[in-house]
Design an enzyme around this catalytic site. Structure first.
Site, PDB file in Angstrom:
ATOM      1  N   CYS A  84       0.869  -1.174   0.000  1.00  0.00           N
ATOM      2  CA  CYS A  84       0.000   0.000   0.000  1.00  0.00           C
ATOM      3  C   CYS A  84       0.903   1.220   0.000  1.00  0.00           C
ATOM      4  CB  CYS A  84      -0.922   0.024   1.215  1.00  0.00           C
ATOM      5  SG  CYS A  84      -1.899   1.555   1.319  1.00  0.00           S
TER       6      CYS A  84
ATOM      7  N   LYS B 149      -3.800  -4.099 -10.373  1.00  0.00           N
ATOM      8  CA  LYS B 149      -4.787  -3.040 -10.436  1.00  0.00           C
ATOM      9  C   LYS B 149      -5.213  -2.842 -11.892  1.00  0.00           C
ATOM     10  CE  LYS B 149      -4.306  -2.121  -6.052  1.00  0.00           C
ATOM     11  NZ  LYS B 149      -5.275  -2.705  -5.096  1.00  0.00           N
TER      12      LYS B 149
ATOM     13  N   HIS C  80     -11.455   3.558  -6.894  1.00  0.00           N
ATOM     14  CA  HIS C  80     -10.841   4.201  -5.734  1.00  0.00           C
ATOM     15  C   HIS C  80     -11.288   5.660  -5.654  1.00  0.00           C
ATOM     16  CE1 HIS C  80      -7.586   5.626  -3.052  1.00  0.00           C
ATOM     17  NE2 HIS C  80      -7.493   4.367  -2.681  1.00  0.00           N
TER      18      HIS C  80
ATOM     19  N   MET D 227      -4.449   5.100  -5.413  1.00  0.00           N
ATOM     20  CA  MET D 227      -3.551   4.300  -4.604  1.00  0.00           C
ATOM     21  C   MET D 227      -2.119   4.784  -4.845  1.00  0.00           C
ATOM     22  SD  MET D 227      -6.091   2.663  -6.367  1.00  0.00           S
ATOM     23  CE  MET D 227      -5.489   1.430  -7.521  1.00  0.00           C
TER      24      MET D 227
END
Length: 397
Positions: free
Chosen positions: A104, A279, A315, A319
């Site tokens: 992350c 992703k 999102h 990210m």
């Protein structure tokens, strides 16, 4: 009938970038959760409140979004010339699953301040005022992150006037350096940043068709496609995507096809146990739009628009690891990201996302027939929200 009492585990609840999560020192975890395995996963799921069929995380610390269903474990580094090891777990909301397959980037910001505040750094090394570079070993992906933490009067400075789109209040600026962010082991390319060796691939997606795609592994494995090719403008906000089940299904099919093409999974069924990576992001040329805050983002102030999905949903911002992928791909002439930004050579890019804009720098080089990137740089912020202990039933793990 007897019931196991709750146990108390020291923990810190922190925001890092546009995410937040529960941070633990490895040595503070119950002994059976100090090693990878079912006990650790069960503990972290119970802390977050997963799996939750109601999708609310009412009985846990999670926030029922991919940005807030996160746990971090920090320990003294096992690597030379590093301060701490950082292990990240993405907790699924409605299934009993913790994904350890990636990093992350947003919570990476909070690792440096946490390390300093929790005694992993000798106070004698800290300046009275200035910045301190915490060298972090990202244990999920085996990479180095340097977190430049502002210091005031010998302690972490958390307050400041740095504003980050997607975060309500200003805070102190923290600069992140992701060193050598391209993957070294996974995928069919044997660790190449472009796993297929191509700047653009024809990606066959069952039920969707053949799409142009840039498949890159820098920061986090990412499948980039053109927004126009799937009927979007690149200015979409969360409700436009997340309330459309058919759209989410198509985007998941694209993710699965990309994972197969990148060699991250061997069968489509494996994608269910690898939700965090890769992703999917769709790109478009710079266009004026209104962000989720109501602020108008002018096309003249950005290089391109990007929208990205995390854990199956669009999102709310971007990210951090995907931002690294965006910056890296933008620096490579001919990728879809680079072309959406106008093409040519560049060392930084500012892109529009649902909450506003973000600038990320990366310098790519073509060496021995392969593209490489030494580091990617961006600014975020972090803040302690609560510290003390979490409690979970003693028989929950």
């Amino acid at each position: 009938m007897t019931h196991a009492p709750q146990i108390r585990i020291p923990a810190t609840y922190m925001r890092g970038g546009t995410s937040k999560g529960v941070f633990f020192r490895l040595d503070d975890l119950p002994e059976r959760a100090q090693v990878p395995g079912p006990a650790r996963d069960a503990l972290l799921m119970r802390v977050i409140g997963s799996p939750d069929p109601y999708g609310k995380h009412t009985d846990g610390m999670g926030g029922a979004t991919s940005s807030t269903s996160k746990c971090v474990i920090i320990s003294k580094s096992t690597q030379p010339d590093h301060d701490v090891d950082y292990l990240y777990g993405q907790v699924s909301i409605d299934t009993a699953f913790v994904d350890w397959s990636g990093n992350c980037g947003n919570l990476s910001t909070a690792v440096g301040p946490f390390a300093i505040a929790n005694g992993f750094i000798d106070p004698a090394r800290l300046p009275k005022d200035g910045t301190f570079a915490v060298r972090v070993w990202q244990a999920n992906i085996g990479k180095t992150i340097v977190v430049h933490v502002p210091i005031a009067n010998g302690e972490v400075q958390e307050t400041g006037d740095f504003e980050l789109d997607g975060v309500t209040f200003p805070a102190a600026e923290i600069v992140l350096e992701f060193l050598d962010p391209a993957d070294e082991g996974e995928g069919q390319g044997g660790g190449a940043m472009l796993p297929t060796g191509n700047l653009v691939d024809d990606l066959e997606v069952p039920g969707v068709g053949t799409l142009k795609a840039t498949l890159i592994d820098a920061g986090i494995p990412t499948v980039f496609i053109n927004a126009a090719d799937i009927g979007y403008t690149g200015t979409e906000l969360q409700p436009d995507i997340n309330e459309d089940k058919a759209a989410l299904s198509r985007l998941e099919a694209i993710r699965v096809a990309g994972a197969l093409r990148m060699g991250l999974i061997r069968t489509p069924e494996e994608a269910a146990s690898r939700q965090h990576t890769p992703k999917v992001a769709f790109v478009a040329p710079a266009t004026t739009y209104t962000a989720s805050s109501g602020r108008v983002i002018e096309a003249a102030g950005i290089d391109l628009n990007v929208r990205a999905l995390s854990m199956g949903k669009l999102h709310h911002a971007m990210m951090g690891t995907a931002a690294v992928a965006i910056g890296t791909a933008a620096a490579i002439p001919g990728t879809l990201v680079n072309l959406a930004a106008g093409g040519g050579e560049r060392t930084a890019v500012r892109f529009g996302h649902p909450s506003g804009t973000l600038r990320v720098g990366a310098e790519a080089r073509h060496v021995d027939g392969q593209w490489t990137v030494a580091k990617a740089i961006m600014s975020r912020s972090a803040r302690v929200l609560m510290e003390g202990a979490v409690r979970v039933p003693g028989d929950a793990f």
